[in-house]
Design a protein around this motif. Structure first.
Motif, short mmCIF file in Angstrom:
data_model
loop_
_atom_site.label_atom_id
_atom_site.label_comp_id
_atom_site.label_asym_id
_atom_site.label_seq_id
_atom_site.Cartn_x
_atom_site.Cartn_y
_atom_site.Cartn_z
N ALA A 131 0.83 -1.20 0.00
CA ALA A 131 0.00 0.00 0.00
C ALA A 131 0.86 1.25 0.00
CB ALA A 131 -0.94 -0.01 1.21
N LYS A 132 1.95 1.22 0.74
CA LYS A 132 2.87 2.38 0.75
C LYS A 132 3.42 2.61 -0.65
CE LYS A 132 7.12 4.12 2.78
NZ LYS A 132 8.25 3.83 3.67
N ARG A 133 3.77 1.54 -1.33
CA ARG A 133 4.27 1.67 -2.70
C ARG A 133 3.23 2.31 -3.61
NH1 ARG A 133 4.87 -3.35 -6.27
NH2 ARG A 133 4.11 -2.26 -8.07
N LEU A 134 1.97 1.90 -3.44
CA LEU A 134 0.91 2.48 -4.26
C LEU A 134 0.77 3.98 -4.01
CD1 LEU A 134 -1.93 -0.20 -4.00
CD2 LEU A 134 -0.34 0.19 -5.89
N PHE A 135 0.82 4.38 -2.75
CA PHE A 135 0.69 5.81 -2.44
C PHE A 135 1.92 6.58 -2.89
CE2 PHE A 135 -2.78 4.28 0.25
CZ PHE A 135 -3.76 5.22 -0.06
N SER A 136 3.08 5.95 -2.85
CA SER A 136 4.30 6.60 -3.38
C SER A 136 4.15 6.82 -4.89
CB SER A 136 5.53 5.74 -3.10
OG SER A 136 5.80 5.70 -1.72
N GLU A 137 3.63 5.80 -5.58
CA GLU A 137 3.41 5.93 -7.02
C GLU A 137 2.37 7.01 -7.34
OE1 GLU A 137 2.31 1.99 -8.24
OE2 GLU A 137 4.37 1.24 -8.07
N ASP A 144 3.98 10.56 4.17
CA ASP A 144 2.56 10.58 3.80
C ASP A 144 2.12 9.24 3.21
OD1 ASP A 144 2.05 13.13 4.68
OD2 ASP A 144 2.12 14.05 2.68
N ALA A 145 2.96 8.66 2.37
CA ALA A 145 2.62 7.37 1.76
C ALA A 145 2.45 6.30 2.83
CB ALA A 145 3.69 6.97 0.74
N GLU A 146 3.35 6.30 3.79
CA GLU A 146 3.26 5.30 4.86
C GLU A 146 2.01 5.51 5.71
OE1 GLU A 146 5.75 3.34 8.54
OE2 GLU A 146 6.82 4.52 7.04
N ALA A 147 1.73 6.73 6.08
CA ALA A 147 0.54 7.02 6.90
C ALA A 147 -0.73 6.64 6.16
CB ALA A 147 0.52 8.49 7.30
N ARG A 148 -0.83 7.01 4.90
CA ARG A 148 -2.03 6.71 4.11
C ARG A 148 -2.16 5.20 3.89
NH1 ARG A 148 -3.94 11.58 1.43
NH2 ARG A 148 -2.61 13.28 2.13
N ALA A 149 -1.05 4.54 3.68
CA ALA A 149 -1.07 3.09 3.50
C ALA A 149 -1.61 2.40 4.75
CB ALA A 149 0.33 2.58 3.19
N ARG A 150 -1.12 2.80 5.89
CA ARG A 150 -1.58 2.19 7.14
C ARG A 150 -3.06 2.47 7.37
NH1 ARG A 150 1.80 0.14 10.95
NH2 ARG A 150 3.95 -0.04 10.27
N MET A 151 -3.47 3.70 7.11
CA MET A 151 -4.89 4.02 7.28
C MET A 151 -5.75 3.18 6.35
SD MET A 151 -5.20 8.10 8.05
CE MET A 151 -4.01 8.73 6.88
N MET A 152 -5.32 3.01 5.11
CA MET A 152 -6.10 2.23 4.16
C MET A 152 -6.20 0.77 4.60
SD MET A 152 -5.50 1.49 0.08
CE MET A 152 -4.39 0.11 0.25
N VAL A 153 -5.08 0.17 4.94
CA VAL A 153 -5.08 -1.24 5.31
C VAL A 153 -5.93 -1.48 6.56
CG1 VAL A 153 -3.61 -3.13 6.17
CG2 VAL A 153 -2.87 -1.76 4.20
N VAL A 154 -5.71 -0.67 7.58
CA VAL A 154 -6.46 -0.85 8.83
C VAL A 154 -7.95 -0.56 8.62
CG1 VAL A 154 -6.71 -0.03 11.20
CG2 VAL A 154 -4.43 -0.50 10.27
#
Length: 184
Positions: A131-137, A144-154
């Motif tokens: 998910a972090k990779r997707l937000f980085s892309e 921001d990518a890590e935070a958004r990835a965690r929020m999405m997954v959880v």
């Protein structure tokens, strides 16, 4: 219950039935006789696929990982479209297909089993990283990518397991949350 029916059952048939049973009765409820009854076969046919319950449990964790996380990741990799569209597609697929519906019972299992805990942690880390990779892309910086990835997954894990209602009923809310997560 016929031998012909038992011969047609695959290892995956047993694993899917065990995963479904896990959601209603927990790990201790996954026993050979009730599982065989659910599949309409004799308990002896279980041993064509597994040596014992422990082997079933280990295979069940692998099956959960491959048929939820790995399948979702592979589907997202194959998706053609913008990074934002890929994130939206992934979120919708996970919700509609119910790919996170087994997460809570697996998490509960992991609380008392070191092997299950290791698998759960590995799967969660795999989800966060992808998910972090997707937000980085999609153009977000590392934090921001890590935070958004965690929020999405959880969010997907919680929404799928804790919020009542059919997944299709939640798609509109899902789209709103996706829009918020992908907004620059």
């Amino acid at each position: 219950m016929t031998d012909k029916h038992a011969e047609k059952l695959t290892r995956d048939s047993w694993l899917q039935a065990a995963l479904e049973l896990l959601t209603t009765v927990g790990l201790e409820g996954i026993k050979v006789v009730p599982l065989a009854a659910r599949l309409g076969v004799t308990s002896g046919s279980f041993y064509w696929q597994f040596k014992n319950r422990r082997e079933l449990h280990e295979a069940l964790l692998d099956y959960w990982e491959m048929n939820t996380t790995d399948a979702a990741i592979e589907g997202a990799r194959q998706f053609q479209g913008t990074p934002q569209a890929r994130i939206a597609w992934l979120m919708e697929q996970i919700m509609i297909e119910g790919m996170a519906r087994y997460d809570l019972p697996i998490w509960q299992w992991a609380q008392g089993d070191i092997g299950a805990r290791a698998v759960f942690r590995r799967v969660l880390d795999k989800r966060f990283a992808f998910a972090k990779r997707l937000f980085s892309e999609a153009g977000f910086g590392e934090a921001d990518a890590e935070a958004r990835a965690r929020m999405m997954v959880v969010y997907l894990m919680g929404e799928s397991t804790l919020v009542p209602g059919a997944p299709e009923e939640r798609v509109e809310q899902l789209r709103l949350k996706c829009e918020l997560l992908t907004r620059q």
